[in-house]
Motif scaffolding. Structure first.
Motif, PDB file in Angstrom:
ATOM      1  N   GLN A 274      45.903  36.770  40.685  1.00  0.00           N
ATOM      2  CA  GLN A 274      47.376  37.087  41.018  1.00  0.00           C
ATOM      3  C   GLN A 274      47.056  38.331  42.285  1.00  0.00           C
ATOM      4  O   GLN A 274      48.218  38.961  42.427  1.00  0.00           O
ATOM      5  CB  GLN A 274      47.797  37.888  39.827  1.00  0.00           C
ATOM      6  CG  GLN A 274      48.104  36.959  38.464  1.00  0.00           C
ATOM      7  CD  GLN A 274      48.921  37.673  37.696  1.00  0.00           C
ATOM      8  OE1 GLN A 274      50.189  37.776  37.839  1.00  0.00           O
ATOM      9  NE2 GLN A 274      48.467  37.816  36.623  1.00  0.00           N
ATOM     10  N   SER A 275      46.059  38.409  42.973  1.00  0.00           N
ATOM     11  CA  SER A 275      45.826  39.263  43.968  1.00  0.00           C
ATOM     12  C   SER A 275      46.159  40.820  43.749  1.00  0.00           C
ATOM     13  O   SER A 275      46.792  41.248  44.818  1.00  0.00           O
ATOM     14  CB  SER A 275      46.599  38.894  45.298  1.00  0.00           C
ATOM     15  OG  SER A 275      46.346  37.354  45.676  1.00  0.00           O
ATOM     16  N   ARG A 276      45.725  41.211  42.857  1.00  0.00           N
ATOM     17  CA  ARG A 276      46.227  42.720  42.341  1.00  0.00           C
ATOM     18  C   ARG A 276      45.489  43.702  43.147  1.00  0.00           C
ATOM     19  O   ARG A 276      45.676  44.742  43.310  1.00  0.00           O
ATOM     20  CB  ARG A 276      46.203  42.671  41.050  1.00  0.00           C
ATOM     21  CG  ARG A 276      47.295  42.060  40.163  1.00  0.00           C
ATOM     22  CD  ARG A 276      47.319  42.466  38.674  1.00  0.00           C
ATOM     23  NE  ARG A 276      48.500  41.746  38.017  1.00  0.00           N
ATOM     24  CZ  ARG A 276      48.458  41.588  36.768  1.00  0.00           C
ATOM     25  NH1 ARG A 276      47.631  41.913  35.955  1.00  0.00           N
ATOM     26  NH2 ARG A 276      49.508  40.822  36.095  1.00  0.00           N
TER      27      ARG A 276
ATOM     28  N   LYS B 107      41.890  32.201  50.672  1.00  0.00           N
ATOM     29  CA  LYS B 107      40.693  32.552  49.961  1.00  0.00           C
ATOM     30  C   LYS B 107      41.287  32.621  48.466  1.00  0.00           C
ATOM     31  O   LYS B 107      42.105  33.127  48.275  1.00  0.00           O
ATOM     32  CB  LYS B 107      40.171  33.951  50.360  1.00  0.00           C
ATOM     33  CG  LYS B 107      39.567  33.689  51.615  1.00  0.00           C
ATOM     34  CD  LYS B 107      38.692  35.185  51.860  1.00  0.00           C
ATOM     35  CE  LYS B 107      37.980  34.820  53.318  1.00  0.00           C
ATOM     36  NZ  LYS B 107      37.324  36.114  53.832  1.00  0.00           N
ATOM     37  N   LEU B 108      40.388  31.996  47.574  1.00  0.00           N
ATOM     38  CA  LEU B 108      40.504  32.119  46.197  1.00  0.00           C
ATOM     39  C   LEU B 108      39.518  33.140  45.306  1.00  0.00           C
ATOM     40  O   LEU B 108      38.503  33.062  45.591  1.00  0.00           O
ATOM     41  CB  LEU B 108      40.471  30.750  45.491  1.00  0.00           C
ATOM     42  CG  LEU B 108      40.595  30.689  44.080  1.00  0.00           C
ATOM     43  CD1 LEU B 108      42.080  30.853  43.671  1.00  0.00           C
ATOM     44  CD2 LEU B 108      40.002  29.260  43.547  1.00  0.00           C
ATOM     45  N   HIS B 109      40.137  33.991  44.915  1.00  0.00           N
ATOM     46  CA  HIS B 109      39.479  34.993  44.190  1.00  0.00           C
ATOM     47  C   HIS B 109      39.623  34.983  42.635  1.00  0.00           C
ATOM     48  O   HIS B 109      40.722  35.119  42.087  1.00  0.00           O
ATOM     49  CB  HIS B 109      40.078  36.606  44.621  1.00  0.00           C
ATOM     50  CG  HIS B 109      39.907  36.858  45.872  1.00  0.00           C
ATOM     51  ND1 HIS B 109      38.840  37.216  46.652  1.00  0.00           N
ATOM     52  CD2 HIS B 109      40.851  36.713  46.907  1.00  0.00           C
ATOM     53  CE1 HIS B 109      38.902  37.454  47.717  1.00  0.00           C
ATOM     54  NE2 HIS B 109      40.157  37.163  48.200  1.00  0.00           N
TER      55      HIS B 109
END
Length: 71
Positions: free
Chosen positions: A65-67, A58-60
């Protein structure tokens, strides 16, 4: 990946910097050379390949950087 989190010199998460930003930077650095080396009959090209991992990921866009979503 289950490895210790590290950052690039610019402060990006290492995997993101290496796997995405590095390719983008290399492409930008080569553009002038590629434009000069191509001809009308033989165009210079950049081909980017990827894995199929994007099908399950999934692209947020607000958290590249998925923090935040990894908790």
């Amino acid at each position: 990946m289950l490895v210790p989190e590290r950052k690039t010199e610019d402060g990006f998460e290492e995997h993101f910097g290496l796997n995405y930003l590095g390719h983008f930077l290399l492409t930008n650095l080569l553009l002038d050379t590629l434009e000069q080396s191509g001809t009308h009959s033989h165009n210079a090209r950049i081909i980017t390949v990827s894995s199929a991992t994007h099908y399950v990921g999934k692209l947020h866009l607000n958290d590249l950087q998925s923090r935040f979503w990894l908790g």
